[in-house]
Motif scaffolding. Sequence first.
Motif, PDB file in Angstrom:
ATOM      1  N   SER A  29       0.225   3.560   1.328  1.00  0.00           N
ATOM      2  CA  SER A  29       0.334   4.305   2.573  1.00  0.00           C
ATOM      3  C   SER A  29       1.759   4.801   2.778  1.00  0.00           C
ATOM      4  O   SER A  29       2.701   4.388   2.097  1.00  0.00           O
ATOM      5  CB  SER A  29      -0.094   3.433   3.760  1.00  0.00           C
ATOM      6  OG  SER A  29      -1.440   2.993   3.609  1.00  0.00           O
ATOM      7  N   LEU A  30       1.901   5.695   3.743  1.00  0.00           N
ATOM      8  CA  LEU A  30       3.204   6.252   4.104  1.00  0.00           C
ATOM      9  C   LEU A  30       3.751   5.480   5.298  1.00  0.00           C
ATOM     10  O   LEU A  30       3.156   5.486   6.383  1.00  0.00           O
ATOM     11  CB  LEU A  30       3.084   7.736   4.465  1.00  0.00           C
ATOM     12  CG  LEU A  30       2.773   8.709   3.325  1.00  0.00           C
ATOM     13  CD1 LEU A  30       2.529  10.100   3.872  1.00  0.00           C
ATOM     14  CD2 LEU A  30       3.889   8.730   2.305  1.00  0.00           C
ATOM     15  N   TYR A  31       4.870   4.807   5.100  1.00  0.00           N
ATOM     16  CA  TYR A  31       5.517   4.076   6.179  1.00  0.00           C
ATOM     17  C   TYR A  31       7.031   4.196   5.995  1.00  0.00           C
ATOM     18  O   TYR A  31       7.527   4.612   4.947  1.00  0.00           O
ATOM     19  CB  TYR A  31       5.093   2.613   6.196  1.00  0.00           C
ATOM     20  CG  TYR A  31       5.441   1.838   4.957  1.00  0.00           C
ATOM     21  CD1 TYR A  31       6.630   1.117   4.851  1.00  0.00           C
ATOM     22  CD2 TYR A  31       4.586   1.827   3.855  1.00  0.00           C
ATOM     23  CE1 TYR A  31       6.958   0.416   3.710  1.00  0.00           C
ATOM     24  CE2 TYR A  31       4.899   1.130   2.700  1.00  0.00           C
ATOM     25  CZ  TYR A  31       6.081   0.433   2.641  1.00  0.00           C
ATOM     26  OH  TYR A  31       6.413  -0.253   1.501  1.00  0.00           O
TER      27      TYR A  31
ATOM     28  N   CYS B  53       9.031  14.583  -4.231  1.00  0.00           N
ATOM     29  CA  CYS B  53       8.731  13.305  -4.886  1.00  0.00           C
ATOM     30  C   CYS B  53       7.636  12.555  -4.143  1.00  0.00           C
ATOM     31  O   CYS B  53       6.761  11.938  -4.761  1.00  0.00           O
ATOM     32  CB  CYS B  53       9.989  12.447  -4.972  1.00  0.00           C
ATOM     33  SG  CYS B  53      11.274  13.118  -6.057  1.00  0.00           S
ATOM     34  N   LEU B  54       7.658  12.596  -2.808  1.00  0.00           N
ATOM     35  CA  LEU B  54       6.629  11.913  -2.033  1.00  0.00           C
ATOM     36  C   LEU B  54       5.254  12.510  -2.272  1.00  0.00           C
ATOM     37  O   LEU B  54       4.251  11.804  -2.291  1.00  0.00           O
ATOM     38  CB  LEU B  54       6.974  11.974  -0.541  1.00  0.00           C
ATOM     39  CG  LEU B  54       8.108  11.061  -0.061  1.00  0.00           C
ATOM     40  CD1 LEU B  54       8.493  11.398   1.366  1.00  0.00           C
ATOM     41  CD2 LEU B  54       7.700   9.602  -0.172  1.00  0.00           C
ATOM     42  N   ASP B  55       5.187  13.818  -2.465  1.00  0.00           N
ATOM     43  CA  ASP B  55       3.902  14.492  -2.642  1.00  0.00           C
ATOM     44  C   ASP B  55       3.388  14.428  -4.073  1.00  0.00           C
ATOM     45  O   ASP B  55       2.167  14.445  -4.280  1.00  0.00           O
ATOM     46  CB  ASP B  55       4.012  15.967  -2.226  1.00  0.00           C
ATOM     47  CG  ASP B  55       3.861  16.153  -0.727  1.00  0.00           C
ATOM     48  OD1 ASP B  55       3.142  15.348  -0.104  1.00  0.00           O
ATOM     49  OD2 ASP B  55       4.459  17.077  -0.177  1.00  0.00           O
ATOM     50  N   ASN B  56       4.278  14.333  -5.060  1.00  0.00           N
ATOM     51  CA  ASN B  56       3.858  14.524  -6.443  1.00  0.00           C
ATOM     52  C   ASN B  56       4.142  13.342  -7.362  1.00  0.00           C
ATOM     53  O   ASN B  56       3.411  13.167  -8.341  1.00  0.00           O
ATOM     54  CB  ASN B  56       4.542  15.772  -7.028  1.00  0.00           C
ATOM     55  CG  ASN B  56       4.204  17.035  -6.267  1.00  0.00           C
ATOM     56  OD1 ASN B  56       3.146  17.635  -6.459  1.00  0.00           O
ATOM     57  ND2 ASN B  56       5.101  17.460  -5.388  1.00  0.00           N
ATOM     58  N   ALA B  57       5.187  12.571  -7.116  1.00  0.00           N
ATOM     59  CA  ALA B  57       5.545  11.498  -8.038  1.00  0.00           C
ATOM     60  C   ALA B  57       4.528  10.358  -7.963  1.00  0.00           C
ATOM     61  O   ALA B  57       4.005  10.039  -6.895  1.00  0.00           O
ATOM     62  CB  ALA B  57       6.942  10.974  -7.726  1.00  0.00           C
ATOM     63  N   SER B  58       4.250   9.746  -9.110  1.00  0.00           N
ATOM     64  CA  SER B  58       3.321   8.619  -9.183  1.00  0.00           C
ATOM     65  C   SER B  58       4.066   7.334  -8.840  1.00  0.00           C
ATOM     66  O   SER B  58       4.220   6.430  -9.669  1.00  0.00           O
ATOM     67  CB  SER B  58       2.697   8.544 -10.584  1.00  0.00           C
ATOM     68  OG  SER B  58       2.005   9.722 -10.893  1.00  0.00           O
ATOM     69  N   LEU B  59       4.551   7.264  -7.608  1.00  0.00           N
ATOM     70  CA  LEU B  59       5.337   6.137  -7.133  1.00  0.00           C
ATOM     71  C   LEU B  59       4.848   5.724  -5.754  1.00  0.00           C
ATOM     72  O   LEU B  59       4.354   6.557  -4.978  1.00  0.00           O
ATOM     73  CB  LEU B  59       6.825   6.501  -7.053  1.00  0.00           C
ATOM     74  CG  LEU B  59       7.530   6.907  -8.350  1.00  0.00           C
ATOM     75  CD1 LEU B  59       8.932   7.408  -8.042  1.00  0.00           C
ATOM     76  CD2 LEU B  59       7.580   5.763  -9.339  1.00  0.00           C
TER      77      LEU B  59
END
Length: 456
Positions: A85-87, A130-136
């Motif tokens: 999730s995004l936090y 990076c938030l939209d595309n990186a596998s992290l």
Amino acid sequence: KNAKLRPYPMCPFCKESWEMVAFVPLSWSVAIAHRERDRATSSTSQLLSQREWDAVFSRPLEYDDRIQVYFADLHLLQKFIHLRSLYCLLCHPAHEPIASYKKVFYFHSVSKLLAHLRYEHNNSYACDLCLDNASLFVDEQRLFLHDKKLLIDHQRYGSPLHGQYGETAPHPFCSLCHQNFYNREALFEHCEDTHCACHLCKNGGILEYYANAKILHEHHRTLHHLCEHPQCLAKLQPVVFDDPVLLHSHQYQVHGWKKPVHSVRTAFTYGDDYGDHGHGRNSGTMNFSTMFSQTEINYMSASRYGNQPQQSQHQNASQSASQREQSLSEEQIARNRQHQLHKTMEQIKQRWFPNAYRREQEQKKLKHRAVALGLRHIPDAVSEEKRSVAQTKVKGEIVRVLRTDMTFRQFQRISQQYNHDLIQCRVFFYKFKALFKPLCSEQVWTDIFIQMLALL
């Protein structure tokens, strides 16, 4: 329970498709396996696995419908949901345990998370690409505290390996739209979908994009042979040729014109060969051939349009040539095509871009000369009285380059393996190079390696 016909859900460890995937504590699996083996020691492993599976699902489990996985308890399910999730990492640092996940505020979009960081944490930033595309996960993303210049440098130049954060490549910039994209593939997809390109230059191995059709028409008119008849100018696809003879034949046969055709340059310019023609970042053009190599452009084109050979000016080759290619192996064919492509590009540069071609040849000569003059040799062995000082110096340099304890322990491990003859010299060199190359320049790690050889 393997389900070959259903590719999802997939186990994150074995990467195989299963009908059901469940995360349970290790103590459950061990206890159930021991109990079943005590009951029937003669049972096969398949029956034991089935009984273990039935025992797990005999009690209530929590289910995540997004990833289609069962969990042993609600806390474990909430932990997995929290990971993806995004936090805010400043409100809930990753190293601090979370007593109750109900108190964590989750954002539904990246833009809301970025707005929270900016306004609630004194102009802190994170990279939206990076938030939209990186596998992290979110706790693996970089934060740029109180300075937007750090974010701009990250997008423009990338970020080096630092602590828990891995190395990040620069995000390429579209000078026509004035925005960055996550990687070269995303930029290529954007340009193919949004901007227009010259098909004649593209077939010749040169890729340049234009902001609008007016700039493309000017390119055709200046550097190729554009048919200026109103009927052709009104068409969606302009009628343009690379050969003035073909344009003259078209105008005579289609329009009945007998106008003379002027011989002009039939390819776009390279580098600063444009002179004062105004092509550049602010002129509505973007040259992909100066940003990426031809191999990278071919790879991106094959990824988008399939692995089909591009049409070129040599598409009408003779049948005998194709028959000769069929008798060769695939590797030989690929090597011949690559050699022909390099040869064609050299001819194009030499004819149309003489200044850039001359500079490129001079740089190659200087590079070969530097390599010839920079041949390294292993120095003489260090004497015993100087060995301890040399070892301390080399160890300090290694610690400075490796930076973290984890990478230094990895170096100690491969060194011990080599000292105890567990690995060969060749294997030690490849592992040494793989460890040092991402962290420093070639000059630095080769100097360290040669100093280590002198201490043997």
